[in-house]
Scaffold this active site. Structure first.
Site, PDB file in Angstrom:
ATOM      1  N   ASP A  14       0.300 -10.744 -46.715  1.00  0.00           N
ATOM      2  CA  ASP A  14       1.316 -10.843 -45.650  1.00  0.00           C
ATOM      3  C   ASP A  14       2.006 -12.200 -45.627  1.00  0.00           C
ATOM      4  O   ASP A  14       2.481 -12.640 -44.575  1.00  0.00           O
ATOM      5  CB  ASP A  14       0.692 -10.575 -44.264  1.00  0.00           C
ATOM      6  CG  ASP A  14      -0.102  -9.288 -44.223  1.00  0.00           C
ATOM      7  OD1 ASP A  14       0.443  -8.259 -44.630  1.00  0.00           O
ATOM      8  OD2 ASP A  14      -1.265  -9.317 -43.784  1.00  0.00           O
ATOM      9  N   HIS A  42       5.730  -4.538 -48.374  1.00  0.00           N
ATOM     10  CA  HIS A  42       6.597  -5.693 -48.564  1.00  0.00           C
ATOM     11  C   HIS A  42       7.871  -5.473 -47.762  1.00  0.00           C
ATOM     12  O   HIS A  42       8.628  -4.542 -48.021  1.00  0.00           O
ATOM     13  CB  HIS A  42       6.892  -5.901 -50.046  1.00  0.00           C
ATOM     14  CG  HIS A  42       5.714  -6.425 -50.799  1.00  0.00           C
ATOM     15  ND1 HIS A  42       5.742  -6.730 -52.139  1.00  0.00           N
ATOM     16  CD2 HIS A  42       4.453  -6.710 -50.391  1.00  0.00           C
ATOM     17  CE1 HIS A  42       4.550  -7.181 -52.514  1.00  0.00           C
ATOM     18  NE2 HIS A  42       3.761  -7.165 -51.475  1.00  0.00           N
ATOM     19  N   VAL A 301       2.402  -1.954 -42.993  1.00  0.00           N
ATOM     20  CA  VAL A 301       1.984  -0.580 -43.289  1.00  0.00           C
ATOM     21  C   VAL A 301       1.242   0.036 -42.111  1.00  0.00           C
ATOM     22  O   VAL A 301       1.521   1.152 -41.696  1.00  0.00           O
ATOM     23  CB  VAL A 301       1.104  -0.540 -44.559  1.00  0.00           C
ATOM     24  CG1 VAL A 301       0.464   0.835 -44.730  1.00  0.00           C
ATOM     25  CG2 VAL A 301       1.946  -0.875 -45.787  1.00  0.00           C
ATOM     26  N   ASP A 334       9.682 -21.702 -39.427  1.00  0.00           N
ATOM     27  CA  ASP A 334      10.333 -21.652 -38.111  1.00  0.00           C
ATOM     28  C   ASP A 334       9.404 -21.167 -37.003  1.00  0.00           C
ATOM     29  O   ASP A 334       9.654 -21.446 -35.822  1.00  0.00           O
ATOM     30  CB  ASP A 334      11.574 -20.759 -38.169  1.00  0.00           C
ATOM     31  CG  ASP A 334      11.278 -19.388 -38.766  1.00  0.00           C
ATOM     32  OD1 ASP A 334      10.766 -19.338 -39.903  1.00  0.00           O
ATOM     33  OD2 ASP A 334      11.543 -18.379 -38.097  1.00  0.00           O
TER      34      ASP A 334
END
Length: 431
Positions: A14, A42, A301, A334
């Site tokens: 991830d 993805h 997923v 961020d």
């Protein structure tokens, strides 16, 4: 002469590999998936449109890229055809540009049934699999009894092997797990449809890749999951059932090690993990919740919430060693905007006060370890969508520089948002 680049996750998956692979495919002619299955999602965001790919390589969204699913991938025909139809519904021409190895082991309905039955049976001790049959399919492969894509095109051989295999697995399902058996005839009927749909796309992937290499084309190998989910090098037994490290390119795609030119390690600016298993820097406080909310940390997923924690340099150092990583791409910088203080784990401490500079090899050995942190000041300015290093806040640049110093490796790319353009490239892997 073309370049061959591997992109892999350095943590527990991830890390944002999908976006980076998609970005790098502007310089690639070929993209290859070489391990895992449809348990890894993805996520790509292009012009505001979100796409989640599970089996099909991320290069599929570039019209001139040829995509390969190599032999190291365990393949669910049902999942693949569903994903193809979803992409085709969005106007993506998949079948002309997707090629699948004849040697891919198949994930069949009994693998999924076994996976779910085991997780239920284990209760609180469950590994936390996605329930998609990945583990049982790899078990069949290692036990040398797996049905592979190539078997589908030999009806008698496929039927005979399936009958024998289903007898074995149905015995386990019904007698041990007390679950319903999987029906042979319905599975044989469904496989007839797979044959016709898959036939135009199958090939010897390794041979094709070497032809691309000889023609001087750039090849990008797209890893799934992350280093610490590797069956050998991860936090065993809380791992996936495949090798997620760079060596899997060699076995999982039939591509020699001397042909690899660059390995890009993807890491978040913090750490996340899905499911059970050790997590030394996990944050169970408001800071952890804030990171999870800002980072939208839910599995692509499964939708399961991800556990969040501080950046763990101890784990990253070992990832770099295991994979000969050339440079890093730090994603989701961020998400840390607005935090007063940031922490980096630089070592672990055991119950006797001993300092450990390397992670243990088994999950149980993490139990009594505490992270040793180095603190750095945070920043209040926004880093979202910044595209120049000089435009980042001074403390953000200092944070990244300290990561480079601790790890002894350059940060070659930065991701500051989900869109393709929200990226800072300091050194391109294909340059």
């Amino acid at each position: 002469m073309g370049k061959n680049v591997v992109v892999l996750g350095t943590q527990w998956g991830d890390e944002g590999k999908g976006k980076i692979v998609d970005l790098l495919t502007q310089d690639a002619q070929v993209v290859v998936r070489y391990q895992g299955g449809h348990n890894a999602g993805h996520t790509l965001k292009i012009n505001g449109v979100k796409t989640v790919l599970r089996l099909i390589p991320s290069g599929m969204l570039r019209p001139n890229v040829t995509c390969y699913i190599a032999n190291g991938v365990v393949l669910s025909p049902q999942a693949l055809l569903s994903e193809i139809k979803e992409l085709e519904g969005n106007g993506v021409n998949v079948r002309e540009r997707l090629r699948i190895s004849l040697a891919c082991p198949l994930i069949l309905p009994y693998h999924i049934a076994l996976d779910k039955a085991r997780e239920t049976h284990m209760g609180k001790s469950a590994i936390g699999t996605t329930g998609r049959g990945i583990g049982p399919a790899y078990e069949d492969k290692v036990a040398r009894r797996a049905l592979r894509v190539g078997d589908l095109f030999h009806r008698d051989r496929f039927a005979n092997k399936l009958t024998e295999l289903l007898d074995y697995h149905n015995f386990v399902l019904t007698q041990y797990f007390k679950q319903p058996a999987v029906d042979l005839e319905s599975l044989l009927d469904e496989s007839l449809q797979w044959v016709e749909e898959l036939r135009p796309m199958v090939c010897d992937v390794s041979a094709c890749l070497h032809e691309h290499r000889k023609q001087g084309e750039n090849i990008l190998f797209e890893g799934a999951q992350g280093v610490y989910l590797d069956i050998d090098h991860g936090t065993y037994p809380y791992v996936t059932s495949s090798n997620t490290c760079v060596g899997s390119v060699i076995n999982g795609a039939g591509f020699g090690p001397r042909y690899i030119d660059y390995v890009l390690g993807i890491t978040k600016a913090y750490t996340t993990r899905v499911g059970g298993g050790p997590f030394p820097t996990e944050l169970l406080d408001d800071v952890g919740k804030r990171i999870a909310e800002r980072g939208q940390e839910f599995g692509a997923v499964t939708g399961r919430p991800r556990r969040c924690g501080w950046f763990d340099a101890v784990l990253l150092k070992r990832s770099i060693e295991l994979n000969s990583i050339s440079g890093l791409c730090v994603t989701k910088l961020d998400v840390l905007d607005g935090l007063e203080v940031l922490r980096i784990a630089v070592a672990y401490k055991d119950r006797d006060g001993n300092i450990l500079s390397r992670p243990p090899l088994a999950a149980d050995d993490f139990n009594d370890l505490l992270p040793v942190y180095e603190e750095l000041p945070g920043w209040q300015e926004s880093t979202a969508d910044v595209t120049l290093m000089s435009d980042l806040p001074a403390n953000a640049r200092a944070y990244l520089k300290r990561i480079e110093e601790i790890l002894g490796i350059p940060i070659d790319m930065l991701s500051t948002g989900p869109e393709r353009d929200s990226t800072i490239t300091l050194r391109g892997p294909f340059l």
